[in-house]
Design an enzyme around this catalytic site. Structure first.
Site, mmCIF file in Angstrom:
data_model
loop_
_atom_site.group_PDB
_atom_site.id
_atom_site.type_symbol
_atom_site.label_atom_id
_atom_site.label_comp_id
_atom_site.label_asym_id
_atom_site.label_seq_id
_atom_site.Cartn_x
_atom_site.Cartn_y
_atom_site.Cartn_z
ATOM 1 N N HIS A 21 2.107 3.652 -5.280
ATOM 2 C CA HIS A 21 2.486 2.365 -4.675
ATOM 3 C C HIS A 21 3.828 1.922 -5.273
ATOM 4 O O HIS A 21 4.100 2.171 -6.445
ATOM 5 C CB HIS A 21 1.409 1.312 -4.949
ATOM 6 C CG HIS A 21 1.637 0.050 -4.178
ATOM 7 N ND1 HIS A 21 2.484 -0.930 -4.627
ATOM 8 C CD2 HIS A 21 1.169 -0.363 -2.976
ATOM 9 C CE1 HIS A 21 2.518 -1.906 -3.726
ATOM 10 N NE2 HIS A 21 1.724 -1.588 -2.715
ATOM 11 N N LYS B 22 -4.469 -5.696 -4.835
ATOM 12 C CA LYS B 22 -3.623 -5.826 -6.036
ATOM 13 C C LYS B 22 -4.432 -6.509 -7.147
ATOM 14 O O LYS B 22 -5.563 -6.127 -7.383
ATOM 15 C CB LYS B 22 -2.323 -6.564 -5.678
ATOM 16 C CG LYS B 22 -1.630 -5.882 -4.472
ATOM 17 C CD LYS B 22 -0.249 -6.349 -4.186
ATOM 18 C CE LYS B 22 0.293 -5.593 -2.969
ATOM 19 N NZ LYS B 22 1.657 -5.934 -2.636
ATOM 20 N N GLU C 111 5.869 2.309 2.966
ATOM 21 C CA GLU C 111 5.992 0.902 2.583
ATOM 22 C C GLU C 111 7.406 0.667 2.065
ATOM 23 O O GLU C 111 7.683 0.908 0.873
ATOM 24 C CB GLU C 111 4.993 0.545 1.477
ATOM 25 C CG GLU C 111 3.550 0.565 1.917
ATOM 26 C CD GLU C 111 2.697 -0.397 1.085
ATOM 27 O OE1 GLU C 111 1.964 -1.180 1.689
ATOM 28 O OE2 GLU C 111 2.783 -0.381 -0.149
ATOM 29 N N GLU D 34 4.847 -0.766 -6.337
ATOM 30 C CA GLU D 34 4.754 -1.579 -7.565
ATOM 31 C C GLU D 34 4.512 -0.687 -8.784
ATOM 32 O O GLU D 34 4.950 -0.996 -9.891
ATOM 33 C CB GLU D 34 3.669 -2.652 -7.387
ATOM 34 C CG GLU D 34 4.180 -3.762 -6.463
ATOM 35 C CD GLU D 34 3.130 -4.473 -5.646
ATOM 36 O OE1 GLU D 34 1.928 -4.391 -5.972
ATOM 37 O OE2 GLU D 34 3.525 -5.111 -4.644
ATOM 38 N N SER E 7 4.404 -6.729 4.524
ATOM 39 C CA SER E 7 4.388 -7.986 5.284
ATOM 40 C C SER E 7 3.746 -7.854 6.663
ATOM 41 O O SER E 7 4.182 -8.490 7.623
ATOM 42 C CB SER E 7 5.802 -8.571 5.395
ATOM 43 O OG SER E 7 6.270 -8.942 4.105
ATOM 44 N N ASN F 151 -5.049 -3.771 0.307
ATOM 45 C CA ASN F 151 -4.717 -3.590 -1.108
ATOM 46 C C ASN F 151 -4.753 -4.969 -1.755
ATOM 47 O O ASN F 151 -3.847 -5.774 -1.556
ATOM 48 C CB ASN F 151 -3.328 -2.953 -1.232
ATOM 49 C CG ASN F 151 -2.873 -2.861 -2.682
ATOM 50 O OD1 ASN F 151 -3.657 -3.077 -3.600
ATOM 51 N ND2 ASN F 151 -1.606 -2.532 -2.878
ATOM 52 N N GLY G 140 5.563 -8.143 0.418
ATOM 53 C CA GLY G 140 5.393 -9.503 -0.090
ATOM 54 C C GLY G 140 6.581 -10.410 0.186
ATOM 55 O O GLY G 140 6.675 -11.496 -0.375
#
Ligand code: 13P
Length: 251
Positions: free
Chosen positions: A98, A13, A170, A100, A213, A11, A176
């Site tokens: 996702h 991003k 996730e 985010e 991560s 991904n 991250g």
């Protein structure tokens, strides 16, 4: 490592425009041979989907996908992308829900469910993400949150539709941050998800990826768990040689 089929999903991003995407794939595919038991999925920014598709032409082990879509096939939704638009650009898959999208842009379980149903209807393969926040984990609510997120998906599509779905667990606190879930944590939640699917009549084996991560140092321990069918990776997928090394570790 066993020879079950694994999915390595990148991904990107908000990284890699068309030129960078083309250059990345040219290099990556040069150093990564196709393997029957490994699929390589890429989620570039939407403006780079066509470039990625062209750069990966002839590689059946590569799937290019969009990072997000709207559930409506067309309409007055400034700034959004429909499923037909991303499919025309070359997307065969789409990331849905996702964290985010959920947490930074306020996407709800209901919207995630609509996107899933629209993807299934259109023939785009959905990779749907679920996962708890740090506060939810620390509050002992991981199971409750993930169960709720999965139930919202189960409410939208029928058991047979799940043959075309991929899930990704996730945990939000692992994305991250450099803090990955342990293989035991991941295996436990993957098991819970599979239990919920089975309880609602989904009999096929839906691939469940882990993300958050993942790097060259922890990927093998995660994939050693039979509950983990692949990985969904952000930061460690951004550089072609490093990503090629990571996907080659389990070979
Ligand atoms: P990182 O691998 O950078 O933690 O990102 C994970 C992710 O969000 C993949 O979708």
């Amino acid at each position: 490592m066993s020879k079950r089929s694994l999915i390595y999903a990148a991904n990107w991003k908000m990284n890699h425009g068309p030129t960078a995407a083309r250059d990345f794939l040219a290099r990556f595919l040069q150093v990564t041979s196709p393997a029957a038991d490994r699929q390589l999925w890429f989620f570039p920014p939407a403006v780079s989907i066509a470039a990625a598709r062209d750069a990966a032409a002839g590689r059946d082990d590569v799937v290019v996908g969009a990072q997000n879509v709207h559930w409506e096939p067309k309409g007055a939704f400034t700034g959004e992308l429909s499923i037909p638009l991303v499919m025309e650009a070359g997307a065969r898959a789409v990331l849905i829900g996702h964290s985010e999208r959920r947490h930074l842009f306020g996407e709800t379980d209901e919207q995630v469910g609509r996107k899933l149903a629209a993807a299934i209807k259109s023939g785009l393969t959905p990779m749907v993400c679920v996962g708890e926040t740090l506060a939810e984990r620390e509050g002992g609510r991981t199971e409750q949150v993930v169960t709720r997120q999965v139930a919202a998906l189960l409410d939208r599509i029928g058991p047979a539709d799940w043959e075309r779905v991929v899930l990704a667990y996730e945990p939000v606190w692992a994305i991250g941050t450099g803090k990955n879930a342990t293989p035991d944590d991941a295996a436990q939640v993957h098991g819970l998800i599979r239990f919920e699917l089975g309880r609602r009549g989904v009999t096929g084996r839906v691939p469940i990826l882990y993300g958050g991560s993942v790097n060259q140092g922890n990927v093998l321990a995660l994939l050693a768990r039979e509950e983990v069918d692949g990985v969904l990776v952000g930061g460690a997928s951004l550089e072609p040689d490093g990503w090629a090394e990571l996907v080659g570790l389990g070979a």
